[in-house]
Scaffold this active site. Structure first.
Site, mmCIF file in Angstrom:
data_model
loop_
_atom_site.group_PDB
_atom_site.id
_atom_site.type_symbol
_atom_site.label_atom_id
_atom_site.label_comp_id
_atom_site.label_asym_id
_atom_site.label_seq_id
_atom_site.Cartn_x
_atom_site.Cartn_y
_atom_site.Cartn_z
ATOM 1 N N LYS A 152 42.024 -66.288 84.792
ATOM 2 C CA LYS A 152 40.785 -65.969 85.505
ATOM 3 C C LYS A 152 41.026 -64.888 86.552
ATOM 4 C CE LYS A 152 38.828 -70.509 84.634
ATOM 5 N NZ LYS A 152 38.610 -71.893 85.035
ATOM 6 N N GLN A 174 39.176 -75.381 90.233
ATOM 7 C CA GLN A 174 39.664 -75.703 88.892
ATOM 8 C C GLN A 174 39.761 -77.214 88.713
ATOM 9 O OE1 GLN A 174 40.147 -73.452 86.447
ATOM 10 N NE2 GLN A 174 40.749 -75.012 85.001
ATOM 11 N N ASP A 210 30.370 -72.012 88.435
ATOM 12 C CA ASP A 210 30.563 -72.961 87.333
ATOM 13 C C ASP A 210 29.244 -73.622 86.921
ATOM 14 O OD1 ASP A 210 33.141 -73.319 86.231
ATOM 15 O OD2 ASP A 210 33.857 -74.266 88.076
HETATM 16 N N1 GUN Z 1 38.579 -77.046 83.753
HETATM 17 C C1 GUN Z 1 38.350 -76.913 82.417
HETATM 18 N N2 GUN Z 1 37.256 -76.160 82.208
HETATM 19 C C2 GUN Z 1 36.780 -75.815 83.435
HETATM 20 C C3 GUN Z 1 35.675 -75.031 83.866
HETATM 21 O O1 GUN Z 1 34.868 -74.510 83.099
HETATM 22 N N3 GUN Z 1 35.536 -74.905 85.211
HETATM 23 C C4 GUN Z 1 36.384 -75.489 86.090
HETATM 24 N N4 GUN Z 1 36.153 -75.317 87.391
HETATM 25 N N5 GUN Z 1 37.417 -76.221 85.715
HETATM 26 C C5 GUN Z 1 37.610 -76.373 84.401
#
Ligand code: GUN
Length: 306
Positions: free
Chosen positions: A54, A98, A121
């Protein structure tokens, strides 16, 4: 029949190039650089890879990346304090915590504390509510990515039967909401299946599109699918497989697989996403788009209040 392979990686590159251009234009117009903060708590190895991806994608698109790594022992209060600091920071337009968070942290409290305008998100209840009413502020990254694969591959969803496997807040539930909406890449008839679903085989056999997001390696096999179905595999599972070394001796090799048994499914499906290189790259891409849109919204609001 051998299925068309839906190249998520290639599609992600195309969309990221579009986003990069849009970021450059936005910066030129406003002198504001979109900023995305990513918070990783603990040492989860998969999460470490995801946040690195990311961060790199963010920088490549011309945005500011703020990476905060916190120890496993971090308390809910400490994380809430960091969220408050980021909420107040005008150079941070998007905040991503995350998941999963280490045990002992109140995940819901932390996610609810993120300013909904910075919630890239789309996990905040206000944003989930807006999505369910068909007037989204942000779309959740993975379902948004799946929808982009369908739309940009000219796969019709209107009137089609979609079976979603999995009812998670991150994928299954928001995926159902997106496909249910009116409009392009939507208008589908959606069934959400989960661990308590009866007659799963019957539902799958009727589905024109299958979205697998249950976290069970190679669960969906070709014999479960309707011939010609479109298969979207959201699963990312690391498994030990039998392999051979350079001398031909049997060894165990670690491999990434999806929730779909690719080899058997591709003989029945009309189109299928691979793992890796399918949905994953789109998820990060849609995060970038959400961060740019967050920056646009916050910059416009700041202008309007001057
Ligand atoms: N962990 C797995 N997928 C995601 C996601 O789309 N966003 C976040 N914040 N954590 C994750």
């Amino acid at each position: 029949m051998t299925a068309q392979i839906l190249d998520g990686k290639g599609l992600a590159e195309i969309i990221r190039a579009e986003i990069k251009e849009d970021v450059a234009r936005f910066v030129a117009e406003t002198q504001v650089q979109p900023g995305l903060a990513v918070v990783l708590v603990g040492e989860n190895p998969a999460s470490q890879v995801y946040v690195r991806n990311k961060e790199a994608a963010c920088v490549k698109a011309g945005m500011k990346s703020v990476m905060r790594r916190l120890p496993t022992e971090t308390t809910t209060e400490e994380l809430l304090a960091l969220v408050a600091e980021m909420n107040a920071d005008p150079t941070i337009h998007g905040i991503l915590i995350q998941l999963p968070l280490p045990k002992g942290i109140d995940e819901q409290r932390v996610l609810d504390a993120i300013d909904p305008e910075k919630d890239v998100d789309a996990f905040h209840p206000e944003n989930v509510g807006l999505i369910s009413q068909g007037r989204p502020r942000f779309l959740p990254c993975t379902p948004y990515g799946v929808q982009q694969i369908l739309v940009r591959s000219n796969i019709e969803t209107k009137g089609k039967r979609v079976a979603i496997l999995g009812r998670s807040d991150i994928v299954g539930k928001p995926m159902a909401l997106l496909l249910l909406q009116k409009g392009i890449g939507a208008d589908a008839t959606v069934t959400v299946c989960h661990s308590r679903t009866e007659n799963l085989a019957e539902i799958l056999r009727e589905a024109d599109i299958v979205v697998a997001a249950i976290g069970k390696p190679e669960f969906v096999t070709g014999d479960m699918l309707k011939p010609g179905a479109v298969v979207i595999d959201v699963g990312i599972n690391r498994v030990e497989k039998d392999g051979v070394d350079e001398n031909g001796a049997p060894i165990k090799v670690s491999k990434l697989v999806g929730d779909v048994d690719f080899e058997s499914a591709k003989e029945v499906a009309s189109a299928i996403t691979p793992v890796p290189g399918g949905v994953g790259p789109l998820t990060v891409t849609m995060l970038l788009l959400n961060a740019l849109n967050a920056a646009r919204r916050q910059t416009a609001a700041a202008q309007a209040s001057k």
